[in-house]
Design an enzyme around this catalytic site. Structure first.
Site, PDB file in Angstrom:
ATOM      1  N   THR A  11       0.854  -1.199   0.000  1.00 33.33           N
ATOM      2  CA  THR A  11       0.000   0.000   0.000  1.00 33.33           C
ATOM      3  C   THR A  11       0.884   1.241   0.000  1.00 33.33           C
ATOM      4  O   THR A  11       1.952   1.228   0.612  1.00 33.33           O
ATOM      5  CB  THR A  11      -0.890  -0.019   1.267  1.00 33.33           C
ATOM      6  OG1 THR A  11      -1.828  -1.076   1.130  1.00 33.33           O
ATOM      7  CG2 THR A  11      -1.648   1.290   1.445  1.00 33.33           C
ATOM      8  N   GLY A  12       0.411   2.289  -0.670  1.00 34.34           N
ATOM      9  CA  GLY A  12       1.115   3.566  -0.575  1.00 34.34           C
ATOM     10  C   GLY A  12       1.507   4.128  -1.927  1.00 34.34           C
ATOM     11  O   GLY A  12       1.237   3.541  -2.983  1.00 34.34           O
ATOM     12  N   ASP A  64       6.280  -4.081  -1.301  1.00 35.50           N
ATOM     13  CA  ASP A  64       5.670  -2.970  -0.575  1.00 35.50           C
ATOM     14  C   ASP A  64       6.677  -1.829  -0.436  1.00 35.50           C
ATOM     15  O   ASP A  64       7.869  -2.011  -0.714  1.00 35.50           O
ATOM     16  CB  ASP A  64       5.226  -3.462   0.820  1.00 35.50           C
ATOM     17  CG  ASP A  64       4.077  -2.662   1.391  1.00 35.50           C
ATOM     18  OD1 ASP A  64       3.822  -1.534   0.929  1.00 35.50           O
ATOM     19  OD2 ASP A  64       3.418  -3.172   2.323  1.00 35.50           O
ATOM     20  N   GLY A  65       6.203  -0.691   0.008  1.00 37.37           N
ATOM     21  CA  GLY A  65       7.072   0.437   0.328  1.00 37.37           C
ATOM     22  C   GLY A  65       7.427   0.416   1.807  1.00 37.37           C
ATOM     23  O   GLY A  65       7.128  -0.545   2.522  1.00 37.37           O
ATOM     24  N   ASP A  67       8.283   3.428   5.283  1.00 35.93           N
ATOM     25  CA  ASP A  67       8.429   4.821   5.713  1.00 35.93           C
ATOM     26  C   ASP A  67       9.862   5.112   6.157  1.00 35.93           C
ATOM     27  O   ASP A  67      10.364   6.208   5.976  1.00 35.93           O
ATOM     28  CB  ASP A  67       7.465   5.117   6.869  1.00 35.93           C
ATOM     29  CG  ASP A  67       6.036   4.849   6.468  1.00 35.93           C
ATOM     30  OD1 ASP A  67       5.664   5.223   5.353  1.00 35.93           O
ATOM     31  OD2 ASP A  67       5.301   4.238   7.261  1.00 35.93           O
ATOM     32  N   LYS A  77       6.713   0.945   9.036  1.00 34.03           N
ATOM     33  CA  LYS A  77       5.646   0.995   8.041  1.00 34.03           C
ATOM     34  C   LYS A  77       4.357   1.424   8.739  1.00 34.03           C
ATOM     35  O   LYS A  77       4.281   1.438   9.939  1.00 34.03           O
ATOM     36  CB  LYS A  77       5.483  -0.371   7.362  1.00 34.03           C
ATOM     37  CG  LYS A  77       6.670  -0.675   6.458  1.00 34.03           C
ATOM     38  CD  LYS A  77       6.524  -1.994   5.709  1.00 34.03           C
ATOM     39  CE  LYS A  77       5.233  -2.175   4.993  1.00 34.03           C
ATOM     40  NZ  LYS A  77       4.918  -1.055   4.046  1.00 34.03           N
ATOM     41  N   GLY A  78       3.370   1.789   7.918  1.00 32.19           N
ATOM     42  CA  GLY A  78       2.076   2.114   8.491  1.00 32.19           C
ATOM     43  C   GLY A  78       1.706   3.576   8.404  1.00 32.19           C
ATOM     44  O   GLY A  78       0.708   3.999   8.984  1.00 32.19           O
ATOM     45  N   GLU A  86      -0.252  -5.410   5.962  1.00 32.16           N
ATOM     46  CA  GLU A  86       1.045  -5.475   5.275  1.00 32.16           C
ATOM     47  C   GLU A  86       1.962  -6.491   5.942  1.00 32.16           C
ATOM     48  O   GLU A  86       2.688  -7.225   5.264  1.00 32.16           O
ATOM     49  CB  GLU A  86       1.700  -4.086   5.277  1.00 32.16           C
ATOM     50  CG  GLU A  86       0.986  -3.093   4.371  1.00 32.16           C
ATOM     51  CD  GLU A  86       1.516  -1.674   4.492  1.00 32.16           C
ATOM     52  OE1 GLU A  86       1.279  -0.893   3.568  1.00 32.16           O
ATOM     53  OE2 GLU A  86       2.148  -1.340   5.509  1.00 32.16           O
TER      54      GLU A  86
HETATM   55  O1  DER Z   1       1.676   2.840   5.015  1.00 31.61           O
HETATM   56  C1  DER Z   1       2.501   2.008   4.671  1.00 31.61           C
HETATM   57  O2  DER Z   1       2.806   1.077   5.387  1.00 31.61           O
HETATM   58  C2  DER Z   1       3.184   2.171   3.368  1.00 31.61           C
HETATM   59  O3  DER Z   1       3.507   0.946   2.788  1.00 31.61           O
HETATM   60  C3  DER Z   1       4.433   2.942   3.625  1.00 31.61           C
HETATM   61  O4  DER Z   1       5.262   2.148   4.412  1.00 31.61           O
HETATM   62  C4  DER Z   1       5.059   3.427   2.341  1.00 31.61           C
HETATM   63  O5  DER Z   1       4.251   4.380   1.794  1.00 31.61           O
HETATM   64  P1  DER Z   1       4.751   5.320   0.625  1.00 31.61           P
HETATM   65  O6  DER Z   1       5.153   4.445  -0.497  1.00 31.61           O
HETATM   66  O7  DER Z   1       3.555   6.163   0.322  1.00 31.61           O
HETATM   67  O8  DER Z   1       5.885   6.144   1.163  1.00 31.61           O
END
Ligand code: DER
Length: 199
Positions: A11-12, A64-65, A67, A77-78, A86
């Protein structure tokens, strides 16, 4: 990602770039699960098949991405409040790949650390994760409230253990290095590939 694989979609904003790139590859027989309704909707718009995470026990890969990424491979994350799903998806994957740009690299993790909390007993739980503040966002798709721990993060393992011991904490945004197989860090046109982080 190759045809026929089971894939977890994070997500993100970073994953928002991944989804069209994945769709363009035209892979067949993918079975995907999404970590948020937003990712599920976007993936489906792009023709990526998404199914509920109730029929698959394992995933080949999850992407995933993050933070924050520290030198030892701990992640925070989160930021988008989806860290519980996630983490479930990352833990179910044979390979968990994190994509981050270099601004996510930190020398030391810092607050806020996202939390998902049960509404039942919330005041007691908030005392146990003090100092933390509820975030003014909708509940998670699983009904949890999103909060942010604002205290010291000098020992991520100790803090993760502390959160794990509070019954009202559904999950927290500290992801240990052993969960992650690969981190891809973008700097301009360059991509640094770090792996593995596990002991
Ligand atoms: O909210 C999350 O956990 C996202 O995966 C976050 O860790 C990365 O979000 P971004 O790609 O918008 O920076």
């Amino acid at each position: 990602v190759t045809s026929g694989q089971t894939v977890g979609l994070g997500t993100g904003s970073t994953v928002a770039h991944l989804l069209p790139a994945l769709a363009e590859r035209g892979l067949t027989d993918l079975r995907c699960v999404a970590t948020s309704p937003a990712t599920a909707a976007r993936a489906q718009e792009l023709g990526i098949p998404v199914e509920p995470f109730e029929r698959l026990a394992r995933l080949d890969v999850a992407i995933d991405g993050a933070d924050q990424v520290d030198p030892a491979g701990w992640l925070v994350k989160g930021g988008g409040g989806a860290h519980t799903r996630e983490k479930i998806v990352a833990a179910a994957a044979d390979r968990f790949i994190v994509i981050a740009d270099h601004t996510k690299l930190v020398d030391k993790l810092k607050p806020p650390i996202p939390l998902e909390l049960l509404a039942f007993g919330l005041p007691a739980t908030l005392q146990n994760v003090n100092p933390a503040k509820l975030r003014d966002v909708p509940n998670s798709p699983d009904g949890g409230l999103i909060a942010d721990y604002q205290g010291n993060v000098s020992d991520p393992q100790e803090l993760a253990t502390r959160f794990d011991q509070v019954p009202g904490v559904v999950d927290h945004g500290l992801f240990p290095p052993a969960l992650t197989s690969d981190v891809l860090i973008a700097r301009g046109e360059e991509v640094e590939h770090r792996t593995p982080f596990s002991d």
